[in-house]
Design a protein around this motif. Structure first.
Motif, short mmCIF file in Angstrom:
data_model
loop_
_atom_site.label_atom_id
_atom_site.label_comp_id
_atom_site.label_asym_id
_atom_site.label_seq_id
_atom_site.Cartn_x
_atom_site.Cartn_y
_atom_site.Cartn_z
N LEU A 135 7.74 -3.50 -17.52
CA LEU A 135 6.42 -2.87 -17.37
C LEU A 135 5.42 -3.45 -18.36
O LEU A 135 4.26 -3.69 -18.03
CB LEU A 135 6.54 -1.36 -17.56
N ASN A 159 4.76 3.43 -12.78
CA ASN A 159 5.97 3.06 -13.52
C ASN A 159 7.18 3.29 -12.63
O ASN A 159 7.06 3.70 -11.47
CB ASN A 159 6.08 3.85 -14.82
N LEU A 219 -1.21 3.58 -14.83
CA LEU A 219 -0.55 2.58 -14.00
C LEU A 219 0.80 3.10 -13.50
O LEU A 219 1.42 3.96 -14.14
CB LEU A 219 -0.34 1.30 -14.81
N SER A 232 7.63 -4.26 -10.24
CA SER A 232 6.70 -3.81 -11.27
C SER A 232 5.43 -4.67 -11.28
O SER A 232 4.32 -4.14 -11.49
CB SER A 232 7.37 -3.83 -12.65
N ARG A 272 1.91 -5.44 -17.53
CA ARG A 272 0.60 -5.12 -18.11
C ARG A 272 -0.05 -6.37 -18.69
O ARG A 272 -1.27 -6.57 -18.60
CB ARG A 272 0.74 -4.09 -19.22
N SER A 292 1.72 -3.13 -9.93
CA SER A 292 0.67 -3.16 -10.95
C SER A 292 -0.56 -3.91 -10.45
O SER A 292 -1.70 -3.45 -10.64
CB SER A 292 1.21 -3.81 -12.23
#
Length: 517
Positions: free
Chosen positions: A156, A349, A347, A458, A160, A462
């Protein structure tokens, strides 16, 4: 050099092929005394076999056409190499899983097994023996499902970082995707945190992998396997560009193996090494006073995991971005689902994953629509075998045509269309088809598939939460349509194409993005 000497290589190659052809015919007759038929397939030409009928840039397309003509099991020949093509999931399960004792070996690809291109370390291609079993044990310790769960917070965080890079520098989005894929596996394998851009070790690895993937092709391997003396021709000889590539590949491969491994050794010596596959394995090796062979296996399996995972994960992400660009209605539906679950203040998860079934379906459809490894990794028959009355000779290369399996019209109607809805049942729930065939089958199935799945999910979710992936505009303000071309080689992914990453929220900046972390 005289003019006549220019013909030595093709003349020797022709004589070798004819001799081998006669020997193969006699050997086949002795091995198959019952006279059972080989699987049906296109009639091979003398010496060259079916090479001339192969679409070199997209061999999976040719193999799929052969499957439609000859059936689920097809026999072909590339020069002196016998090829058995598997075109259905059922046959893949029957042979690679139910008869795994006979189909877990790898073909003796000359350019990989004798270090001709510097990749004899590659766990993926080594023979089915004790060396492979040792590599597999090392892989399992780091990549088993329970261990994969521990990497989710790191994945994660890397997703980002990808968002930040896309927001600050959207033009170089391909580089950011590659950095994201590489940085995850570098963390898992070496505990290494690369720089966001232009990291020196990442550059070394990407250079080695790109050259190897583009140069190690089945037809090249078959040619070198048929005429092994060609590996000894000087690199300056006319037509010997493959030799020059091999020399360069060997150089890059050595750098790729040593640089990250030395990083871990230095950190272990200073007491600053982070938990990782290599650090944990080296500590265990020291405690057990392990042999040099064991330490070498750590080094080889680590760099294999790194090279394979970074290439396939980034390839799948490029395919995802292309499909979103070409299917805005799919993109919008996935974004609406994300918004309904997480809103616009945070965001997604991994705890949200079960509540995002359409995003899950998008991931499955990305794996199905264009598998990153469309012909899987070839297996080899350890012994003669008989399947449905057809003779499969010992040593034959067994190729699972993943493309044909994921484009089976009976299972996936209109297979060329991108339709995530196909993974929902009549009750509106996701079905059981996870397109696991994209990761291979049998004992040689991709051991890193759990980490790869989480890394891709992920990153996908995102990007969808923050950006619209849109077409670029020409000078007149019209959309620039993309007609994608794909790379050839072990992996296949879209060549560079134009697109825009546009924040979904107005006046969105890094400060607002940081607040969502």
């Amino acid at each position: 050099m005289s003019t006549s000497s220019d013909y030595r290589i093709p003349a020797l190659a022709a004589m070798s092929a004819i001799a081998y052809g006669l020997l193969s015919w006699w050997s086949h007759k002795k091995r198959n005394p019952g006279g059972l038929p080989l699987p049906p397939g296109p009639k091979p030409l003398p010496v060259v076999g079916n090479v001339l009928g192969l679409k070199i840039d997209e061999p999976w397309i040719t193999y799929t056409h052969w499957g439609a003509t000859y059936g689920e099991l097809v026999y072909s020949r590339l020069l002196n190499q016998e090829i058995i093509l598997i075109n259905t999931e059922k046959v893949a399960r029957d042979l690679l899983e139910r008869r795994s004792n006979n189909y877990s070996d790898r073909p003796g690809i000359l350019c990989l097994t004798n270090d001709f291109v510097g990749w004899s370390f590659n766990s993926v291609m080594i023979k089915y023996n004790d060396r492979w079993r040792l590599h597999r044990r090392l892989f399992h310790q780091a990549f088993r499902p329970e261990a994969a769960f521990t990497y989710q917070s790191m994945q994660l965080r890397k997703a980002r970082e990808l968002l930040s890079n896309l927001l600050e520098d959207p033009v170089n989005w391909r580089a950011h995707v590659q950095t994201h894929s590489v940085s995850i596996i570098m963390s898992v394998v070496y505990g290494y945190e690369p720089g966001l851009r232009d990291d020196p070790i990442i550059t070394i690895v990407e250079r080695a992998v790109d050259l190897a993937v583009s140069s190690i092709k089945p037809e090249v391997a078959a040619f070198l396997g048929a005429f092994p003396f060609l590996q000894h021709v000087p690199s300056w000889f006319p037509g010997a560009s493959f030799k020059r590539t091999a020399v360069l590949s060997t150089k890059y491969a050595k750098e790729m193996i040593e640089a990250p491994f030395q990083y871990v050794q230095e950190n272990l010596a200073s007491g600053s090494a982070s938990p990782s596959m290599v650090a944990d394995s080296l500590r265990k090796a020291e405690d057990q006073n392990a042999s040099e062979t064991y330490v070498k296996a750590i080094k080889e399996s680590a760099v294999t995991a790194f090279a394979a995972a970074s290439e396939t994960t980034s390839s799948t992400m490029f395919i995802f971005i292309l499909t979103m660009l070409q299917n805005p209605e799919v993109q919008a539906r996935a974004q609406a689902e994300i918004d309904s679950v997480v809103g616009s203040v945070r965001l997604p998860n991994f705890e949200d994953r079960a509540s995002l079934p359409y995003v899950e379906a998008v991931l499955r459809e990305v794996l199905r629509w264009h598998p990153a490894v469309p012909l899987s990794i070839p297996h080899a028959a350890t012994n003669d075998d008989v399947y449905n009355g057809y003779f499969i000779p010992q040593g034959a290369t067994i190729i699972t045509n993943t493309w044909a399996i994921t484009h089976n019209e009976a299972k996936y109607p209109s297979p060329d269309e991108f339709k995530p809805e196909r993974f929902f049942g009549a009750d509106g729930k996701l079905n059981d088809d996870t397109v696991n065939v994209a990761f291979g089958a049998g004992r040689r199935i991709c051991v890193g598939r759990y980490i790869a799945d989480a890394s891709i999910w992920s990153a996908m979710v995102s990007i969808l939460a923050i950006f619209d992936i849109k077409k670029c505009k020409d000078e007149q303000g019209n959309d620039i349509n993309v007609n994608p071309k794909f790379t050839a080689g072990i992996t296949s992914y879209p060549l560079p194409f134009p697109c825009l990453f546009v924040p979904r929220q107005k006046e969105f900046d890094t400060e607002k993005l940081d607040a969502m972390f």
